[in-house]
Design a protein around this motif. Structure first.
Motif, mmCIF file in Angstrom:
data_model
loop_
_atom_site.group_PDB
_atom_site.id
_atom_site.type_symbol
_atom_site.label_atom_id
_atom_site.label_comp_id
_atom_site.label_asym_id
_atom_site.label_seq_id
_atom_site.Cartn_x
_atom_site.Cartn_y
_atom_site.Cartn_z
ATOM 1 N N ASP A 42 17.485 -5.509 2.685
ATOM 2 C CA ASP A 42 18.599 -4.714 3.216
ATOM 3 C C ASP A 42 18.606 -4.733 4.738
ATOM 4 O O ASP A 42 19.661 -4.832 5.379
ATOM 5 C CB ASP A 42 18.513 -3.275 2.709
ATOM 6 C CG ASP A 42 18.853 -3.149 1.222
ATOM 7 O OD1 ASP A 42 19.459 -4.098 0.676
ATOM 8 O OD2 ASP A 42 18.499 -2.123 0.622
ATOM 9 N N ARG A 79 23.084 -9.722 -0.387
ATOM 10 C CA ARG A 79 23.263 -8.549 -1.238
ATOM 11 C C ARG A 79 22.370 -8.704 -2.465
ATOM 12 O O ARG A 79 22.347 -9.764 -3.097
ATOM 13 C CB ARG A 79 24.726 -8.440 -1.656
ATOM 14 C CG ARG A 79 25.060 -7.205 -2.480
ATOM 15 C CD ARG A 79 26.544 -7.116 -2.764
ATOM 16 N NE ARG A 79 27.010 -8.169 -3.662
ATOM 17 C CZ ARG A 79 27.814 -9.152 -3.302
ATOM 18 N NH1 ARG A 79 28.224 -9.253 -2.036
ATOM 19 N NH2 ARG A 79 28.211 -10.044 -4.185
ATOM 20 N N LEU A 120 19.919 -12.814 -5.396
ATOM 21 C CA LEU A 120 20.604 -12.529 -4.146
ATOM 22 C C LEU A 120 21.877 -13.356 -4.022
ATOM 23 O O LEU A 120 21.957 -14.480 -4.524
ATOM 24 C CB LEU A 120 19.695 -12.842 -2.958
ATOM 25 C CG LEU A 120 18.354 -12.110 -2.884
ATOM 26 C CD1 LEU A 120 17.552 -12.576 -1.666
ATOM 27 C CD2 LEU A 120 18.558 -10.601 -2.826
ATOM 28 N N GLU A 158 21.780 -8.489 -6.054
ATOM 29 C CA GLU A 158 22.559 -8.390 -7.282
ATOM 30 C C GLU A 158 21.718 -7.835 -8.433
ATOM 31 O O GLU A 158 22.239 -7.162 -9.326
ATOM 32 C CB GLU A 158 23.109 -9.766 -7.671
ATOM 33 C CG GLU A 158 24.073 -10.369 -6.665
ATOM 34 C CD GLU A 158 25.427 -9.688 -6.710
ATOM 35 O OE1 GLU A 158 25.796 -9.156 -7.772
ATOM 36 O OE2 GLU A 158 26.117 -9.688 -5.671
ATOM 37 N N ARG A 207 26.169 -11.758 1.550
ATOM 38 C CA ARG A 207 27.021 -10.619 1.862
ATOM 39 C C ARG A 207 28.396 -11.144 2.304
ATOM 40 O O ARG A 207 28.505 -12.263 2.814
ATOM 41 C CB ARG A 207 26.414 -9.774 2.981
ATOM 42 C CG ARG A 207 25.250 -8.901 2.530
ATOM 43 C CD ARG A 207 24.878 -7.911 3.599
ATOM 44 N NE ARG A 207 23.754 -7.088 3.209
ATOM 45 C CZ ARG A 207 23.845 -5.982 2.483
ATOM 46 N NH1 ARG A 207 25.035 -5.572 2.070
ATOM 47 N NH2 ARG A 207 22.788 -5.280 2.161
#
Length: 361
Positions: A273, A279, A355, A281, A358
């Motif tokens: 993060d 992001r 992942l 998942e 983003r």
């Protein structure tokens, strides 16, 4: 100054090569169990999250897959075959002809790529290439990969944390070769190095992964992040015994540290993060066999750690001590709760992490 140089020394070590009794290929049953446990999750995520339209492959463009830290055992071949079959099913479910596949097998330059290529199946459905180099650096052109996979590799650090071999610093790891039961400064040095390495890994991959691509990571970890490897700790005590016997110097042992770190789910989530490139998942603990179940025999347990660490130890201490070291280790392990009462040493877990870019990366 000599001790500090050791922090850079190990960043290209690999598993035992060849196919002899001490080789990685003969002693990677535990890692194979991890690969098999991850197959279902990989297939599920490809079916649910791989966006064929977003990938927007040209009609003649191959779909490119990379296995980072592949080593050379059959585990990588099994994992790649599962990924390809899952992607083929995804294309078929959309009524689209499956593309050709190009597979990149990556590991350190000293990896036994010859054995890997010799074991590739005849009649395989992909074009294979080896990519030597550290996955903490850039390895591929921009937006060239569509699926990235890595299993049982990201717990290896790019180098030994410099502070643990600095005799003048608070993190000097005297008398130990890992961070288990070490002062908090030693643990913090390992934790900081892992965070830096993961940040480098993610920043490299975000440039290489094409829009719509996925990255599946299978990472050895721990519920209690401060707990290092009890087996490595035991091996360290064997080296200290050899120092007391005058076989190796104590200073040589003090300058030796194993560059591995077992993160926790919470810590890993914070790093990903904080990095901001991907992001999450999916993140969950794999239902994979415990080591004592996968390797119930004493000889199997010894050969497992020898296949993984022998090259690292040999690079630092030379070949002369190896057989005697593992003879001592075998005796100590046979009398240790690690082997006799393994249920008290099951803090290790395996994390599956999926992942995706983003938005606007």
């Amino acid at each position: 100054m000599e001790d500090k140089s050791q922090s850079i020394l190990y960043n290209s070590f690999v598993m035992n090569a060849g196919d002899g009794p001490n080789s990685y290929v003969q002693n990677s049953v535990y890692q194979r169990g991890i690969t098999d446990a991850a197959k279902v999750l990989v297939s599920e995520e490809i079916a649910n999250k791989l966006d064929i339209q977003e990938l927007s492959l040209a009609s003649s463009e191959p779909l490119r897959i990379a296995d980072l830290g592949c080593s050379y055992a059959s585990n990588t071949i099994v994992a790649i075959q599962n990924i390809i079959e899952s992607i083929e099913c995804k294309f078929q479910s959309h009524g689209v002809i499956s593309p050709e596949f190009q597979i990149f097998f990556n590991d350190q330059v000293t990896n036994d790529f010859n054995s890997l290529f010799a074991s590739l199946p005849v009649g395989r459905k992909y074009y294979a290439a080896g990519v030597p180099g550290s996955f903490y650096d850039r390895l591929f052109p921009k937006a060239s990969l569509h699926f990235v996979y890595s299993s049982s590799a990201l717990h290896w650090l790019s180098k030994v944390p410099e502070g643990v071999v600095d005799r003048t610093g608070p993190a000097w790891n005297k008398g130990r070769i890992h961070y288990r039961d070490a002062p908090k400064e030693v643990f913090e040095a390992y934790s900081d190095q892992f965070a830096k390495d993961m940040d480098s890994f993610l920043k490299a991959r975000v440039k290489e992964l094409a829009p719509g691509g996925l990255m599946a990571l299978v990472i050895p970890a721990s519920q209690d992040v401060a707990l290092g490897s009890s087996e490595v700790e035991l091996l360290g005590s064997c080296l200290m015994d050899m120092a007391k016997m005058g076989i190796v110097s104590e200073a040589k042992v003090d300058a030796f540290n194993v560059p591995s770190y077992f993160t926790s789910p919470k810590e890993l989530r914070q790093i990903i993060d904080g990095n901001g490139c991907f992001r999450i998942e999916r993140m969950e603990i794999l239902n994979s066999p415990n080591k004592d179940i996968a390797l119930p025999d004493l000889r199997q347990r010894v050969l497992f750690i020898r296949a993984v660490l022998e090259m690292l130890i040999e690079k630092h201490f030379g070949t002369e001590i190896i057989d005697q070291l593992f003879e001592i280790y075998t005796k100590k392990l046979s009398e240790s709760s690690i082997f006799l009462h393994p249920e008290s040493h099951r803090q290790r877990i395996i994390l599956f992490v999926l992942l995706k870019h983003r938005v606007n990366q």
